[in-house]
Scaffold this motif. Sequence first.
Motif, PDB file in Angstrom:
ATOM      1  N   ALA A 120      67.893  68.490 -12.230  1.00  0.00           N
ATOM      2  CA  ALA A 120      67.840  68.380 -10.768  1.00  0.00           C
ATOM      3  C   ALA A 120      67.157  69.570 -10.119  1.00  0.00           C
ATOM      4  N   ALA A 121      66.298  70.258 -10.850  1.00  0.00           N
ATOM      5  CA  ALA A 121      65.660  71.465 -10.327  1.00  0.00           C
ATOM      6  C   ALA A 121      64.355  71.188  -9.588  1.00  0.00           C
ATOM      7  N   ASN A 122      63.986  69.915  -9.397  1.00  0.00           N
ATOM      8  CA  ASN A 122      62.788  69.623  -8.611  1.00  0.00           C
ATOM      9  C   ASN A 122      62.919  70.201  -7.205  1.00  0.00           C
ATOM     10  N   SER A 123      61.810  70.708  -6.688  1.00  0.00           N
ATOM     11  CA  SER A 123      61.797  71.281  -5.351  1.00  0.00           C
ATOM     12  C   SER A 123      61.737  70.185  -4.289  1.00  0.00           C
ATOM     13  N   ALA A 124      61.891  70.598  -3.030  1.00  0.00           N
ATOM     14  CA  ALA A 124      61.762  69.651  -1.924  1.00  0.00           C
ATOM     15  C   ALA A 124      60.357  69.067  -1.877  1.00  0.00           C
ATOM     16  N   ALA A 125      59.335  69.892  -2.099  1.00  0.00           N
ATOM     17  CA  ALA A 125      57.958  69.412  -2.082  1.00  0.00           C
ATOM     18  C   ALA A 125      57.718  68.398  -3.192  1.00  0.00           C
ATOM     19  N   GLU A 126      58.333  68.628  -4.353  1.00  0.00           N
ATOM     20  CA  GLU A 126      58.190  67.668  -5.449  1.00  0.00           C
ATOM     21  C   GLU A 126      58.932  66.375  -5.143  1.00  0.00           C
ATOM     22  N   GLN A 127      60.135  66.489  -4.582  1.00  0.00           N
ATOM     23  CA  GLN A 127      60.898  65.285  -4.260  1.00  0.00           C
ATOM     24  C   GLN A 127      60.144  64.402  -3.264  1.00  0.00           C
ATOM     25  N   ALA A 128      59.373  65.004  -2.380  1.00  0.00           N
ATOM     26  CA  ALA A 128      58.612  64.242  -1.391  1.00  0.00           C
ATOM     27  C   ALA A 128      57.495  63.417  -2.018  1.00  0.00           C
ATOM     28  N   GLN A 129      57.199  63.666  -3.297  1.00  0.00           N
ATOM     29  CA  GLN A 129      56.192  62.884  -4.025  1.00  0.00           C
ATOM     30  C   GLN A 129      56.831  61.974  -5.077  1.00  0.00           C
ATOM     31  N   GLN A 130      58.144  61.928  -5.077  1.00  0.00           N
ATOM     32  CA  GLN A 130      58.879  61.146  -6.070  1.00  0.00           C
ATOM     33  C   GLN A 130      59.705  60.059  -5.390  1.00  0.00           C
ATOM     34  N   VAL A 131      60.063  59.045  -6.156  1.00  0.00           N
ATOM     35  CA  VAL A 131      60.956  57.997  -5.669  1.00  0.00           C
ATOM     36  C   VAL A 131      62.270  58.635  -5.224  1.00  0.00           C
ATOM     37  N   GLY A 132      62.774  58.204  -4.077  1.00  0.00           N
ATOM     38  CA  GLY A 132      63.976  58.795  -3.510  1.00  0.00           C
ATOM     39  C   GLY A 132      65.248  58.391  -4.223  1.00  0.00           C
ATOM     40  N   MET A 133      66.368  58.776  -3.642  1.00  0.00           N
ATOM     41  CA  MET A 133      67.687  58.585  -4.251  1.00  0.00           C
ATOM     42  C   MET A 133      68.372  57.360  -3.641  1.00  0.00           C
ATOM     43  N   ASN A 134      69.221  56.753  -4.406  1.00  0.00           N
ATOM     44  CA  ASN A 134      70.099  55.665  -3.942  1.00  0.00           C
ATOM     45  C   ASN A 134      69.323  54.505  -3.339  1.00  0.00           C
ATOM     46  N   HIS A 135      68.614  53.796  -4.234  1.00  0.00           N
ATOM     47  CA  HIS A 135      67.800  52.633  -3.888  1.00  0.00           C
ATOM     48  C   HIS A 135      68.646  51.572  -3.181  1.00  0.00           C
ATOM     49  N   ASP A 136      68.052  50.924  -2.176  1.00  0.00           N
ATOM     50  CA  ASP A 136      68.774  49.856  -1.468  1.00  0.00           C
ATOM     51  C   ASP A 136      67.829  48.681  -1.240  1.00  0.00           C
ATOM     52  N   GLY A 137      67.780  48.139  -0.008  1.00  0.00           N
ATOM     53  CA  GLY A 137      66.956  46.965   0.243  1.00  0.00           C
ATOM     54  C   GLY A 137      65.506  47.175  -0.159  1.00  0.00           C
ATOM     55  N   MET A 138      64.829  46.068  -0.564  1.00  0.00           N
ATOM     56  CA  MET A 138      63.436  46.208  -0.989  1.00  0.00           C
ATOM     57  C   MET A 138      62.729  44.863  -0.910  1.00  0.00           C
ATOM     58  N   HIS A 139      61.390  44.932  -0.953  1.00  0.00           N
ATOM     59  CA  HIS A 139      60.565  43.727  -0.948  1.00  0.00           C
ATOM     60  C   HIS A 139      59.353  43.943  -1.836  1.00  0.00           C
ATOM     61  N   PHE A 140      58.886  42.850  -2.425  1.00  0.00           N
ATOM     62  CA  PHE A 140      57.680  42.863  -3.265  1.00  0.00           C
ATOM     63  C   PHE A 140      56.551  42.212  -2.478  1.00  0.00           C
ATOM     64  N   PHE A 141      55.473  42.981  -2.232  1.00  0.00           N
ATOM     65  CA  PHE A 141      54.295  42.478  -1.535  1.00  0.00           C
ATOM     66  C   PHE A 141      53.200  42.235  -2.572  1.00  0.00           C
ATOM     67  N   PRO A 142      52.891  40.983  -2.894  1.00  0.00           N
ATOM     68  CA  PRO A 142      51.883  40.725  -3.932  1.00  0.00           C
ATOM     69  C   PRO A 142      50.508  41.205  -3.515  1.00  0.00           C
ATOM     70  N   LEU A 143      49.756  41.712  -4.482  1.00  0.00           N
ATOM     71  CA  LEU A 143      48.372  42.126  -4.275  1.00  0.00           C
ATOM     72  C   LEU A 143      47.490  41.129  -5.007  1.00  0.00           C
ATOM     73  N   GLY A 144      47.000  40.175  -4.279  1.00  0.00           N
ATOM     74  CA  GLY A 144      46.214  39.115  -4.875  1.00  0.00           C
ATOM     75  C   GLY A 144      46.903  37.774  -4.750  1.00  0.00           C
ATOM     76  N   LYS A 145      46.142  36.722  -4.900  1.00  0.00           N
ATOM     77  CA  LYS A 145      46.658  35.369  -4.798  1.00  0.00           C
ATOM     78  C   LYS A 145      46.866  34.771  -6.187  1.00  0.00           C
TER      79      LYS A 145
END
Length: 647
Positions: A120-145
Amino acid sequence: MSVQRRPVFPASDPDEVSSNPSANRPFHEVAAARFSRRSVLASGAVAAAAGFLTGSTGPAQAAAGTAPPGAPGRRPTLGFTPVPTSDADRLTLPEGYEAQVIIPWGTPVRPGGPAWRKDAANSAAEQAQQVGMNHDGMHFFPLGKGPEGNRRGLLVLNHEYIDQQLLFPDGDAEMTREKVAKATAAHGVSIVELVHTERHGWQVADSPRARRVTADTPVTFSGPVGPRHPALQAADPPRGTINNCSHGVTPWGTYLACEENFNAYFGTEHPGWEPNGLQARYGIDREGFGYRWHEADPRFDIAVNPHEANRFGWVVEIDPMDPDAVPVKRTALGRIKHEGCVTTEAHGRIVAYTGDDQDGDYLYKFVGDGSWRAHRARGRSPLDHGTLYVARFEDDGTGRWLPLTHGTGPLTREAGWTDQADVLLRTREAADALGATPMDRPEWIAVNPGNQDVYCSLTGGSGRGGAANPRTPNPYGHIIRWRESDGDNTATTFSWDIFLLAGDPAYDERTDLTDDTRFGSPDGLWFDPDSRLWILTDVSNSSQNLPEKGYDRIGNNQMLAADPHTGEIRRFLTGPRGCEITGVITTPDQRTMFVNVQHPGEATPAWGEPTPENPRAVSNWPDFDPDGRPRSATVAIRRTDGGVIGA
């Protein structure tokens, strides 16, 4: 063009709303008047409004073989073998299914970004480039038909809150500015591009669209409460979204992140400070939820920066396809603790449903003015123009949507309401004044694509101020549903019933469930395109697996599938210890289902409490690294035969 419809309940004069004798009656009183104890036991309290949903019965009726024929809409199938309850520290699925863990907390949103550090030693700047904590609601947006859209897309997901014991190497010790910065970076929304190959499954792809929206990202406001409104003026320009629980998706392809328990992050040590009436109505006090950010960052000191809290409690629109688009807080949807914001269309108009997730608060609906396509063509947001309503449920199985409109009923200047912006900033107080029905923690809302019926989960409550259930108290929760008059989701009247009462029959004979289907605390709801209702649970860690709470036989949190036509229910998966199961969506072909496992390993009396010395005390999912720590993650579920999930 006006739409003629026959109301099922006569509309009252708006000026008489606040004097109605049923004003602010807790839902448990309404439900008790609607359903006798005998009817609850005999039919699961599902036969409301003289068969208001023909052919759409609850579990008790289905078990008795009394489901009426001729159901409208689609007929989903449940074709998997249900799994048993579990208290194991693992994810369980039906035979013939497999899961791949993807994008756990700390994953770089783009390949080559800062790597996850298991201490857990990642910095705040590193965390801002990483997936956040405690995933909740989400949606999948397809790219292409077509097939391409099933193999590649943007997965957009919320991060509800953080566990400071796991986020920092030293846990919840002294608060610093760097810790606050890392905590705010772990909140918000992650946008990642995923690609599927037969060899590697789902992988994160490099993408210019991939990014983080955090509690520090610049935002703007639109609608009646504009960015220059005095109540939004604070020390710094507006930024950030926080405590994003569930979500919504618009017909024009944007993502709606919903701000729930924003009061959690504010506090103060200033002597003599007391909350004003507005702050108190939203739960703002000296301590918040104990994060103590105000000790290191004056932004969260409610005495120093009192307007900062007014910038939260909104629905935030994000364009996932445009990395340069500024997130917009759509104030016409009201300021509450939004659990989610589910949209549908009727007569070309946008309709959005949202619940205020607190014991004793309300259900809301927004109806857009005119065609949403016409608004978009003129460069205006359909979410800025419309009417916000709050629900009142009546004893006879009917209900009304009461308009939160300045100048209507008690919402007048003479009564202390300045304008429409004032009504929306004080949405809860406005709903109080109108006499809305207090509910028992209204959570996710889902609209059945087969017939437009609307379902809402009520996780449970104490009964103080309104347990939305015939049971008081209501430790297990339940699911209600309603049909808008004439099937028109813009209508101002509706018919309602109770789809099911959750629980364990060993402890509560009133539940609609059996030993095979028992569960408690329904939270997430989602209809797939075939009208299967997926139910995700959030049993509090203070109750998980505990006999004194009546949850020892229910086990860890789980996800179930229900057929709303017959009421059949089957348990589809169970999660690891200490987690919540949340955030479900599929690819367009329904061959991959994405599900979020939130806060595995969090403190629970049944298993213990993580510490800096032993962060794995409760769970070590999903890495099972002897030197690691539990991480929220998304799981991608597929059938081994390549078939449709759940069928």
